[in-house]
Design a protein around this motif. Sequence first.
Motif, PDB file in Angstrom:
ATOM      1  N   GLY A   1       3.860  26.943  15.770  1.00 53.34           N
ATOM      2  CA  GLY A   1       4.165  26.393  17.227  1.00 53.34           C
ATOM      3  C   GLY A   1       4.491  27.625  17.833  1.00 53.34           C
ATOM      4  O   GLY A   1       4.464  28.740  17.460  1.00 53.34           O
ATOM      5  N   SER A   2       5.299  27.545  18.942  1.00 53.70           N
ATOM      6  CA  SER A   2       5.864  28.728  19.904  1.00 53.70           C
ATOM      7  C   SER A   2       7.222  28.171  20.497  1.00 53.70           C
ATOM      8  O   SER A   2       7.568  26.874  20.396  1.00 53.70           O
ATOM      9  CB  SER A   2       4.747  29.211  20.881  1.00 53.70           C
TER      10      SER A   2
ATOM     11  N   HIS B   1       1.751  37.035  24.708  1.00 47.22           N
ATOM     12  CA  HIS B   1       2.305  35.828  24.727  1.00 47.22           C
ATOM     13  C   HIS B   1       2.186  35.098  25.979  1.00 47.22           C
ATOM     14  O   HIS B   1       1.954  33.953  26.090  1.00 47.22           O
ATOM     15  CB  HIS B   1       3.922  36.050  24.339  1.00 47.22           C
ATOM     16  N   GLY B   2       2.665  35.989  27.032  1.00 43.85           N
ATOM     17  CA  GLY B   2       2.549  35.202  28.625  1.00 43.85           C
ATOM     18  C   GLY B   2       3.950  34.730  28.754  1.00 43.85           C
ATOM     19  O   GLY B   2       4.658  34.567  27.774  1.00 43.85           O
TER      20      GLY B   2
ATOM     21  N   SER C   1       2.180  30.617  25.866  1.00 43.98           N
ATOM     22  CA  SER C   1       1.079  29.617  25.444  1.00 43.98           C
ATOM     23  C   SER C   1      -0.061  30.189  25.676  1.00 43.98           C
ATOM     24  O   SER C   1      -1.014  29.649  25.430  1.00 43.98           O
ATOM     25  CB  SER C   1       1.218  28.296  26.473  1.00 43.98           C
ATOM     26  N   ALA C   2      -0.053  31.702  25.390  1.00 39.94           N
ATOM     27  CA  ALA C   2      -1.456  32.434  25.340  1.00 39.94           C
ATOM     28  C   ALA C   2      -2.103  31.991  24.121  1.00 39.94           C
ATOM     29  O   ALA C   2      -1.493  31.927  23.051  1.00 39.94           O
ATOM     30  CB  ALA C   2      -1.309  33.887  25.515  1.00 39.94           C
ATOM     31  N   GLY C   3      -3.469  31.712  24.091  1.00 37.59           N
ATOM     32  CA  GLY C   3      -4.288  31.262  22.944  1.00 37.59           C
ATOM     33  C   GLY C   3      -4.185  29.939  22.576  1.00 37.59           C
ATOM     34  O   GLY C   3      -4.923  29.634  21.751  1.00 37.59           O
ATOM     35  N   GLU C   4      -3.489  29.110  23.410  1.00 34.85           N
ATOM     36  CA  GLU C   4      -3.450  27.910  22.864  1.00 34.85           C
ATOM     37  C   GLU C   4      -4.767  26.952  23.448  1.00 34.85           C
ATOM     38  O   GLU C   4      -4.873  26.138  23.991  1.00 34.85           O
ATOM     39  CB  GLU C   4      -2.162  26.979  23.795  1.00 34.85           C
ATOM     40  N   TRP C   5      -5.719  27.472  22.828  1.00 34.59           N
ATOM     41  CA  TRP C   5      -6.990  27.002  23.019  1.00 34.59           C
ATOM     42  C   TRP C   5      -7.430  25.627  22.359  1.00 34.59           C
ATOM     43  O   TRP C   5      -8.122  24.825  22.579  1.00 34.59           O
ATOM     44  CB  TRP C   5      -8.126  28.170  22.467  1.00 34.59           C
TER      45      TRP C   5
ATOM     46  N   ALA D   1      -5.715  29.512  18.219  1.00 32.17           N
ATOM     47  CA  ALA D   1      -6.288  30.928  18.599  1.00 32.17           C
ATOM     48  C   ALA D   1      -5.009  31.624  19.014  1.00 32.17           C
ATOM     49  O   ALA D   1      -3.903  31.389  19.299  1.00 32.17           O
ATOM     50  CB  ALA D   1      -7.209  30.922  19.603  1.00 32.17           C
ATOM     51  N   GLY D   2      -5.096  33.161  18.489  1.00 30.26           N
ATOM     52  CA  GLY D   2      -4.213  34.109  19.154  1.00 30.26           C
ATOM     53  C   GLY D   2      -4.814  34.999  19.687  1.00 30.26           C
ATOM     54  O   GLY D   2      -6.064  35.522  19.494  1.00 30.26           O
TER      55      GLY D   2
END
Length: 316
Positions: free
Chosen positions: A67-68, A147-148, A152-156, A137-138
């Motif tokens: 998670g983040s 990260h942004g 939430s970057a990569g929360e594909w 994804a990352g």
Amino acid sequence: MVRIGVDWGGTKIEVVALDEDDHQLLRRRVDTPRGDYAACLDVIAGLVAQVETELGATATVGVGLPGSLDPRTGVAKGASSTWLIGRRVEEDLRAALGREVRTANDADCFAVSEATDGAGVGHRVVFAVILGTGAGAGIAVDGRAHHGPNHSAGEWGHSPLPVPDVTEVPGPPCYCGRHGCMEQWVSGRSFARSYALHADLDLSAPVPVTPREVMDRVRSGDRLARLVWDRYVDRLARGLSMVVNVLDPDVLVMGGGMANVPELYTDLPPALAGQTFSPCFYTSVVKAAHGDSSGVRGAAWLWRDEPGPTTSTPHI
Ligand SMILES: [Zn+2]
């Protein structure tokens, strides 16, 4: 300085210790006490203590999370291991381990590992996809995780399947509360479930069929398995075409169990080429070089180029 990486997974917690030259000194893997947050912290603290005792050294610790963290409040969000949601994970790890701890999303750790010395080497922008029990994804840019402002970057994996047909709306429910997330279509589990559904297998069984068994059937000429595979590739292509349209990464690195399917590398690129806005499609689609080990290596490298933290007294 020894660097410890921890991969806090939903089913396993894995620890690796690397020396200054990134050689693996040792590795441990235990079952995750699912649903029990405090027990997870205890397991991680115990593993780190055990590794340091064995090596006779104090180490930096980086942890890959399923998670983040909210970048302003530090509270965990979007975790597939839902018992982490709402917890101040980094703070709690710091207290449990008695030192500064760095955390990152597990898919980001995977992307950094592959960008550094894996399948993404030589590429500036790496989009690393995990197609395993779940899907995520990352993104690594110049070898560092992107990260942004919302982390939430990569929360594909929790974006909706693009261009759905009538049978794909609203799509299966997802633990995140939405319907039809990419994860519900392209994880290994979803691939196997899709076959089981159409083959009328007993869906109440814990594992009606594995992705590997479905692929064996594809290769032996089973028409239904072939249809399910073709549909899987088409959905994956639709999902990744959005990534190419928006980010146009230099390489797509594939990880997780489905990355071991050789047909993915022959079938996915032409399917993707047919979905992207750009009429040309030159992007490499490659298998992760470090397999399951990528995440834990990337976690260890969260302290790369740093002298390391000073040890403090644990708060518990
Ligand atoms: Zn979701």
